[in-house]
Design a protein around this motif. Sequence first.
Motif, short mmCIF file in Angstrom:
data_model
loop_
_atom_site.label_atom_id
_atom_site.label_comp_id
_atom_site.label_asym_id
_atom_site.label_seq_id
_atom_site.Cartn_x
_atom_site.Cartn_y
_atom_site.Cartn_z
N THR A 142 0.87 -1.17 0.00
CA THR A 142 0.00 0.00 0.00
C THR A 142 0.91 1.23 0.00
O THR A 142 2.14 1.09 0.04
N HIS B 140 -6.48 3.00 9.04
CA HIS B 140 -7.08 2.29 7.90
C HIS B 140 -7.03 0.78 8.06
O HIS B 140 -7.24 0.05 7.08
N CYS C 92 -7.70 -2.94 8.21
CA CYS C 92 -8.77 -3.59 7.45
C CYS C 92 -10.03 -3.82 8.29
O CYS C 92 -9.99 -4.44 9.35
C1 HEM Z 1 -7.53 -11.79 3.40
C2 HEM Z 1 -8.38 -10.85 3.20
C3 HEM Z 1 -8.08 -9.38 3.31
C4 HEM Z 1 -6.88 -8.73 3.28
C5 HEM Z 1 -5.49 -9.32 3.14
C6 HEM Z 1 -7.17 -7.31 3.43
C7 HEM Z 1 -6.21 -6.32 3.49
C8 HEM Z 1 -6.47 -4.99 3.73
C9 HEM Z 1 -5.45 -3.97 3.90
C10 HEM Z 1 -3.94 -4.19 3.83
C11 HEM Z 1 -6.09 -2.80 4.13
C12 HEM Z 1 -5.42 -1.45 4.44
C13 HEM Z 1 -5.12 -0.67 3.20
C14 HEM Z 1 -4.34 0.60 3.51
O1 HEM Z 1 -4.03 0.88 4.68
O2 HEM Z 1 -4.00 1.33 2.58
C15 HEM Z 1 -7.51 -3.07 4.08
C16 HEM Z 1 -8.47 -2.12 4.23
C17 HEM Z 1 -9.81 -2.39 4.11
N1 HEM Z 1 -10.41 -3.62 4.00
FE1 HEM Z 1 -9.47 -5.39 3.87
N2 HEM Z 1 -8.53 -7.14 3.51
C18 HEM Z 1 -9.12 -8.38 3.46
C19 HEM Z 1 -10.46 -8.67 3.55
C20 HEM Z 1 -11.46 -7.73 3.67
C21 HEM Z 1 -12.86 -8.01 3.75
C22 HEM Z 1 -13.50 -9.40 3.81
C23 HEM Z 1 -13.50 -6.79 3.79
C24 HEM Z 1 -14.96 -6.46 3.88
C25 HEM Z 1 -15.84 -7.01 4.51
C26 HEM Z 1 -12.49 -5.76 3.78
C27 HEM Z 1 -12.73 -4.40 3.82
C28 HEM Z 1 -11.76 -3.45 3.94
C29 HEM Z 1 -12.07 -2.02 4.01
C30 HEM Z 1 -13.45 -1.40 3.99
C31 HEM Z 1 -10.85 -1.36 4.13
C32 HEM Z 1 -10.61 0.15 4.23
C33 HEM Z 1 -10.46 0.56 5.67
C34 HEM Z 1 -10.10 2.02 5.81
O3 HEM Z 1 -9.53 2.61 4.88
O4 HEM Z 1 -10.40 2.59 6.87
N3 HEM Z 1 -11.25 -6.36 3.69
N4 HEM Z 1 -7.71 -4.40 3.85
#
Ligand code: HEM
Length: 404
Positions: free
Chosen positions: A293, A351, A353
Amino acid sequence: MDVATIVNELMGPEGCRDPYPLYERLRAFGPTVRSDEYIVMVTGHQEIDEILRSPAFGVIEPEVRVQFEPDYLDHPGQTLLGDSILERNAPAHGRMRSLISSLFTPRRVAALAPAVTAAVEQLLDELAEHGDGPVDFLDAFAFRLPIGVICELLGVPEQDRHLFRPLASDLTATLEFLVGDEELAAADRAADELSRYFTELAALRRADPKDDLVSALVATADADPQRLSDTELLANLALLLVAGFETTGNLLGNALALLFEHPGTAAQLRDGTLDPAALVEEVLRFDSPVQLTSRIALTGTTVGGEPVPRDTGMMLLIGAANRDPRRFPDPDRFDPTRGGGRLLSFGGGPHYCLGAQLARLEAVTALPALLRRFPALAPAGPAVRRERLVLRGFRTLPVTLTGR
Ligand code: HEM
């Protein structure tokens, strides 16, 4: 090899196939290394953790992106998620995140466990219908599970769910370092289609609310547009859909490929002597579905004691941090019993996840059930990686259920 050459390779086919040796070459220059005048590559666990948590850094908002990429705003494929929590800093981020996170509390997610188990069992029944023939694990199982779960939560009707895998795949090409003209055009079409879809679904739920997330967010936006505008509503619905399955589908695929490489681990998972949660944590560390990221310095600051001028772009190589030998001894060894060591696979700081607990629940439920239902499950041809660095996974992962 100099830093620019390593970064180039990382962005090319070699980086998509196996980025880990390239990360090690970068790490040899130190936990942070400048790749050009404006960009610093970060491989260190402690440094990435520090940057993700520091108020001196923020995500790169659309108004800033356009200064580096003048035609940025002309492409819906790039701007669709621009008003979502993923691409906004304080105060907009906190305002929207508190609304959405109230729908993803640990209690609500834990309450989904029976529904996830039922979804897994149904998909395994459908998988069994393939008999002896080879089947693509990603098509037949890995993506269908998280698509079903997130669509159920959002309230997306069953008959529409088949639309989303290609749309999300086209849209998320814009998260990569380099995006070709054709990919950008496909991402624009996907963004338009997702916007149209969620605009219509929001209108349906406005007229006839249900007990689902779309209805809840529509009600919030209608009650007070200062808390959630219409464009923010749309952006966050698209984000939840795409983030809800792109990554989790890849987690299941990456996990199965590792289980094929480590039959002893697969046997332990099948007979219950290995905790499925420990396996999932090690897959998340060893081959993270999100490899990188980025952040930008909002003020002049320091990282690990080194000065970082304002406006410096920071490429945070999560996949490298998860193999930082200062944090994880013998990091290139896949070892589900290692325990400890905080992963950065789900990011960190504001942020972090939102779906981490849900993704873990899906993987912990699915993987042992899959191995028990099909004890002879085996590869049925070469697995092919996607040409993606940021969202790491397979394009195809052919399997045979009967081992023949
Ligand atoms: C293995 C599965 C997953 C991985 C590896 C993952 C990884 C990540 C990472 C690294 C971020 C942070 C991005 C950043 O800081 O720039 C993130 C943010 C986010 N993820 Fe996941 N994610 C996964 C599954 C999910 C699922 C199942 C959902 C929804 C139900 C989800 C919803 C979100 C959302 C809404 C954000 C934004 C949060 C924010 O910006 O405040 N993710 N995810």
